[in-house]
Each structure stands twice: as C-alpha cells, then as structure tokens.
Design an enzyme around this catalytic site. Structure first.
Site, PDB file in Angstrom:
ATOM      1  N   CYS A  76       3.595 -20.375 -55.065  1.00  0.00           N
ATOM      2  CA  CYS A  76       1.975 -20.833 -55.310  1.00  0.00           C
ATOM      3  C   CYS A  76       2.210 -21.803 -53.221  1.00  0.00           C
ATOM      4  CB  CYS A  76       1.826 -22.346 -55.952  1.00  0.00           C
ATOM      5  SG  CYS A  76      -0.164 -22.212 -55.761  1.00  0.00           S
ATOM      6  N   CYS A 114      -9.191 -28.929 -48.697  1.00  0.00           N
ATOM      7  CA  CYS A 114     -10.446 -28.155 -49.143  1.00  0.00           C
ATOM      8  C   CYS A 114     -12.073 -28.815 -49.028  1.00  0.00           C
ATOM      9  CB  CYS A 114     -10.436 -27.496 -50.275  1.00  0.00           C
ATOM     10  SG  CYS A 114     -11.168 -26.252 -51.141  1.00  0.00           S
ATOM     11  N   CYS A 132     -15.230 -28.943 -55.965  1.00  0.00           N
ATOM     12  CA  CYS A 132     -14.932 -28.272 -57.396  1.00  0.00           C
ATOM     13  C   CYS A 132     -14.390 -29.686 -58.612  1.00  0.00           C
ATOM     14  CB  CYS A 132     -13.790 -27.445 -58.167  1.00  0.00           C
ATOM     15  SG  CYS A 132     -14.209 -25.863 -56.899  1.00  0.00           S
ATOM     16  N   CYS A 167     -10.765 -30.256 -59.672  1.00  0.00           N
ATOM     17  CA  CYS A 167      -9.891 -30.150 -58.560  1.00  0.00           C
ATOM     18  C   CYS A 167      -9.326 -31.560 -58.155  1.00  0.00           C
ATOM     19  CB  CYS A 167     -10.035 -28.996 -58.310  1.00  0.00           C
ATOM     20  SG  CYS A 167      -8.956 -28.506 -56.371  1.00  0.00           S
ATOM     21  N   GLY A 196      -6.874 -25.478 -50.846  1.00  0.00           N
ATOM     22  CA  GLY A 196      -7.798 -24.451 -49.997  1.00  0.00           C
ATOM     23  C   GLY A 196      -8.770 -23.087 -50.428  1.00  0.00           C
ATOM     24  N   GLU A 197      -8.959 -23.318 -49.988  1.00  0.00           N
ATOM     25  CA  GLU A 197     -10.314 -21.925 -50.394  1.00  0.00           C
ATOM     26  C   GLU A 197      -9.598 -20.473 -49.352  1.00  0.00           C
ATOM     27  OE1 GLU A 197     -11.943 -20.616 -52.954  1.00  0.00           O
ATOM     28  OE2 GLU A 197     -11.353 -19.078 -51.352  1.00  0.00           O
ATOM     29  N   SER A 231      -7.095 -16.504 -54.738  1.00  0.00           N
ATOM     30  CA  SER A 231      -7.172 -16.652 -56.009  1.00  0.00           C
ATOM     31  C   SER A 231      -8.893 -16.802 -55.168  1.00  0.00           C
ATOM     32  CB  SER A 231      -7.025 -18.262 -56.300  1.00  0.00           C
ATOM     33  OG  SER A 231      -8.087 -18.266 -57.965  1.00  0.00           O
ATOM     34  N   SER A 273     -12.482 -18.203 -60.160  1.00  0.00           N
ATOM     35  CA  SER A 273     -12.031 -19.224 -60.588  1.00  0.00           C
ATOM     36  C   SER A 273     -13.978 -19.328 -61.002  1.00  0.00           C
ATOM     37  CB  SER A 273     -12.302 -20.453 -59.411  1.00  0.00           C
ATOM     38  OG  SER A 273     -10.712 -20.554 -59.071  1.00  0.00           O
ATOM     39  N   LEU A 274     -13.748 -18.953 -62.708  1.00  0.00           N
ATOM     40  CA  LEU A 274     -15.013 -18.643 -62.814  1.00  0.00           C
ATOM     41  C   LEU A 274     -15.786 -20.276 -63.636  1.00  0.00           C
ATOM     42  CD1 LEU A 274     -17.697 -17.208 -63.717  1.00  0.00           C
ATOM     43  CD2 LEU A 274     -16.475 -15.890 -65.540  1.00  0.00           C
ATOM     44  N   HIS A 275     -14.610 -20.744 -64.591  1.00  0.00           N
ATOM     45  CA  HIS A 275     -14.417 -21.865 -65.206  1.00  0.00           C
ATOM     46  C   HIS A 275     -16.321 -22.314 -65.691  1.00  0.00           C
ATOM     47  CE1 HIS A 275     -11.104 -22.075 -63.102  1.00  0.00           C
ATOM     48  NE2 HIS A 275     -12.197 -22.921 -62.126  1.00  0.00           N
ATOM     49  N   ASN A 288      -5.403 -29.876 -65.720  1.00  0.00           N
ATOM     50  CA  ASN A 288      -4.121 -30.890 -65.734  1.00  0.00           C
ATOM     51  C   ASN A 288      -4.787 -32.188 -64.905  1.00  0.00           C
ATOM     52  OD1 ASN A 288      -1.950 -29.678 -65.769  1.00  0.00           O
ATOM     53  ND2 ASN A 288      -2.702 -27.637 -64.450  1.00  0.00           N
ATOM     54  N   CYS A 321      -2.157 -26.549 -61.133  1.00  0.00           N
ATOM     55  CA  CYS A 321      -3.256 -26.713 -60.823  1.00  0.00           C
ATOM     56  C   CYS A 321      -3.898 -27.227 -60.858  1.00  0.00           C
ATOM     57  CB  CYS A 321      -3.392 -25.091 -61.300  1.00  0.00           C
ATOM     58  SG  CYS A 321      -3.086 -24.006 -61.932  1.00  0.00           S
TER      59      CYS A 321
END
Ligand code: SAH
Ligand code: SF4
Length: 388
Positions: free
Chosen positions: A121, A128, A132, A135, A183-184, A215, A237-239, A314, A357
């Site tokens: 990963c 970032c 979100c 996160c 990060g994005e 992602s 990443s819809l969520h 998480n 995550c």
C-alpha cells in the site's frame, strides 16, 4: 482545488554532497544522465537493469560495468533509498514502514502479506489536502506531493526488506500494488504516473498494470487519463449514495458530485466485466449502513462493471464515527451480493500498528494525551473551516 497547501521546494533527489539520486529517473532521464558524463546510451540500459531489476544500491556491485565507469558514476550519482525511521510489525504479519526524506518529511508504506500474494500500500503525498471526515490522513495538515522517485523508492525499499531481488516475474511477497496509502494520487498525477510507468516496465521492477490498483476519492477530470495512459485498475471511494451525505463526508463531492463521478466510471477506459471498477464503501454506524443505502447503491451502479468493497470503519483517536455492527455489515453485504455484485468485506489488517485503511498519519504512532488533544483541535478547526 489546489494541489498543495504547504508545498516544499526542497529537491530530495539530490544528496547533500551534490550527487544525484538515480532512483526515480525514467529511461529518457537515465540516458540523459549518463550522456552528461560522456557515457554511451547502452550504459543507461545497464544501469536500468541493475537499479530496477537487480535492486543494486551501490555502483560497486554492478559487475557488468568496468571499474572506471563505476567510479565515474559514483562520483556523480547515488542509488539511494529513503531512510526507514520506524519499521513496525503487526501480529497478523502486516508491516508498516515510516520513511523519512531528506527534507525531514515522513510518510508511510504498508505491506499486507496473504497466502498467495503480497500487497504493498503505497503513499502518493505526505498528508492529504482533502478532508474526508473518517480518514486519519485527512487530519494531517502538512502536505507535499511525493516525487516520482519517492514513490518508486517505496516499492524498492519493500523489496529490500522482503529480500525479493532480482524482481521476480510474479513476486510472491510483493506481487500487487495499491495506491491507497497517504494522499490523493490523482492530485499528484504526473509524479504518480511517472512512478507507475517505471514500476510497470517489464525489464525492471515489472509489476503488471493488472496487479496495480489506484484509488481515488473522485478527481473526475483526471480519471480518464489514468485509464488511458496507465491502464491500471481503478478503485473509487464512494462511501455515500446521496450528494447530501457525500458532500459532508467526502468533501470533494461538492466539486464533482456523484452523477459526474459515476459517468467518469461508466466511461473509464478499459473497464469491462473482466476488469471491474472497485467501489470502496466505508461502513459507518448509523450514517451510511442501512439497507436503504444498500438498495440505492445497487441502483446507482447499474450498468457499470463494478465490484463493491465494504470497509469496516477503522477507528483512530478522536474520530467522529464508529464502525458499523458486524451483523449490519453482513446484512448490507448480503443485499449487495444478492443483487449480483461481488462485495467482499475488507478484513482490517495491521490495526495494532495503526496500519489499516485510513489510519495512516506520519506522526500518529503512540499518541500521547497532548498529541491526542492537538489532533482533536485540528479536526475541530477543519470542521469549523468547512462549517459542517
Ligand atoms: N486518497 C485515496 C486513496 C487513499 S485512502 C482515496 O481516498 O481513495 C484508501 C481507502 O481507505 C479509501 O477508500 C478511503 O476512503 C478509505 N479510508 C479512509 N479512512 C478510513 C477509515 N478510517 N476506515 C476505513 N477506510 C478508510
Ligand atoms: Fe485524502 Fe483519501 Fe483520506 Fe480522503 S480518504 S482524506 S482523499 S487520503
């Protein structure tokens, strides 16, 4: 939205002695670098093999190069990895490295071993710029893009630690890459693209695009380029299934709402039933985990070759959410499965070392009470800034 809020101009590709790090150079750059020393282009091919296929970390070990050439190269260049400032191992075998760059910035890379494969990963930024709500990385203020070399170096450092050089055709310990660290990645697209092209090169590290997943939280304008130029698997990443909720928990939705995001998925180059788009969905108790949400999710994804990845939330210190109950996650998964979608529930890995995550944050390890209070303050400030 700007890419960098706290950009650093430090160039970590040059050491304090002025020698340039060759890790992260692509073929054209390597050819130019050897030409600077008056060496012939075939030297670049040799170097490529030693650096990216054999994992050499010094010129002395490059035995197919004549000694004077090796000496000349080491006078000007180096083949350097980032410094590992912490190496943590979870009870379940997950391993997390905290890497420190020359400018003192730190970021994390996580290795998740499984029976038949191993996934790395990889981070694309320090922190970032997006926020979100669920996160941990999003609470970290200091941000800079990682250089291509710093992204490639994560893979090389992991190969060193796993002792898997020369790069095997189908690495067992390191077979897959997910751009799901800090990060994005699509806000650092140029560097990520350059790094992944190096990683995918068949004469080097040689990890196939089919084994790489990027992602994104939904940077719509760049998604197409990612499919066309890199051809890697896409995870989104819809969520949330309504703009009202997604605006709140994945704020980039205010810029690129669900309908636009799904249209970009529908037209993602290379998406097919054999290569489905993964929709990530974090399970937040009482927020997005009802059966009505599941029903709407199935309706929204109609016609898109997709699979759904349910991620139990998480937790991290000060997080404003709870993980959905196991029973509710199962009910949600059953509904989505019955509608014909593969929907594995992601088993949290490495929780004891904060490697799961969304738990990544450079300075998150062993938080003191004072640090926890500081983090709560950061979250409060971010929330105030976004008037949520
Ligand atoms: N920035 C990218 C990739 C990194 S995050 C993105 O957002 O897609 C990798 C995945 O973990 C994303 O789906 C992210 O939404 C999810 N995630 C973030 N925080 C989490 C948390 N606390 N629990 C579970 N998943 C989380
Ligand atoms: Fe950034 Fe991804 Fe975390 Fe959102 S989920 S804050 S985009 S790292």
């Amino acid at each position: 939205m700007g890419v960098l809020s706290h950009a650093s101009t430090f160039a970590p590709t040059v050491g304090s002695d002025g020698r340039r790090n060759l890790v992260g150079l692509d073929r054209a750059e390597l050819t130019a670098a050897v030409a600077e020393l008056g060496l012939e282009p075939f030297r670049a091919r040799q170097l490529w093999h030693w650096i990216y296929h054999r994992g050499a970390t010094s010129f002395e070990t490059m035995t197919t190069l004549a000694k004077p050439v090796r000496e000349r190269l080491s006078g000007h260049f180096m083949v350097r990895r980032p410094e590992v400032s912490r190496d943590l191992r979870s009870e379940d075998g997950t391993r997390k490295w905290l890497l420190r760059m020359e400018d003192g910035q730190q970021f994390e890379t996580v290795h998740i071993p499984e029976e038949d494969r191993g996934t790395l990963c990889v981070s694309s930024q320090v922190g970032c710029t997006l926020t979100c709500r669920f996160c941990h990385t999003g609470t970290q203020r200091l941000v800079r893009n990682l250089e291509a070399g710093e992204i490639v170096a994560q893979v090389m450092m992991a190969r060193d630690a796993l002792d898997e050089w020369p790069a095997p055709p189908d690495g067992r310990l390191l077979s897959n890459i997910v751009m799901m660290g800090m990060g994005e990645p699509l806000y650092n697209y140029e560097n990520v693209a350059k790094a992944l092209k190096i990683v995918m090169d068949g004469e080097g590290i040689s990890i196939s695009k089919r084994r790489i997943t990027l992602s994104t939280s939904g940077v719509v304008p760049i998604m197409r380029r990612c499919g066309e130029e890199l051809g890697v698997n896409l995870a989104v990443s819809l969520h949330a299934v309504t703009d009202e909720l997604r605006d709140r928990i994945v704020p980039i939705n205010r810029k690129y709402p669900i309908a636009e995001l799904l249209e970009a998925c529908r037209t993602y180059p290379g998406a097919s039933n054999a290569r489905r788009i993964t929709f990530e969905y974090v399970m937040l108790k009482g927020v997005n985990d009802s059966l009505a949400d599941a029903r709407e999710l199935v309706r929204l994804l109609k016609g898109i070759p997709s699979k759904i990845n349910l991620i139990p939330f998480n937790p991290w210190p000060g997080a404003p959410f709870e993980r959905s109950d196991r029973k509710q996650i199962e009910r949600f998964a059953d509904f989505v499965n019955a509608a014909g979608y593969a929907s594995p529930v992601r088993t949290p890995r490495g929780e004891d070392i904060m490697a799961a995550c969304g738990q990544l944050k450079s300075d998150s390890l062993r938080l003191s009470a004072a640090e926890r209070a500081a983090m709560a303050q950061v979250i409060a400030e971010k929330e105030a800034a976004q008037s949520l």
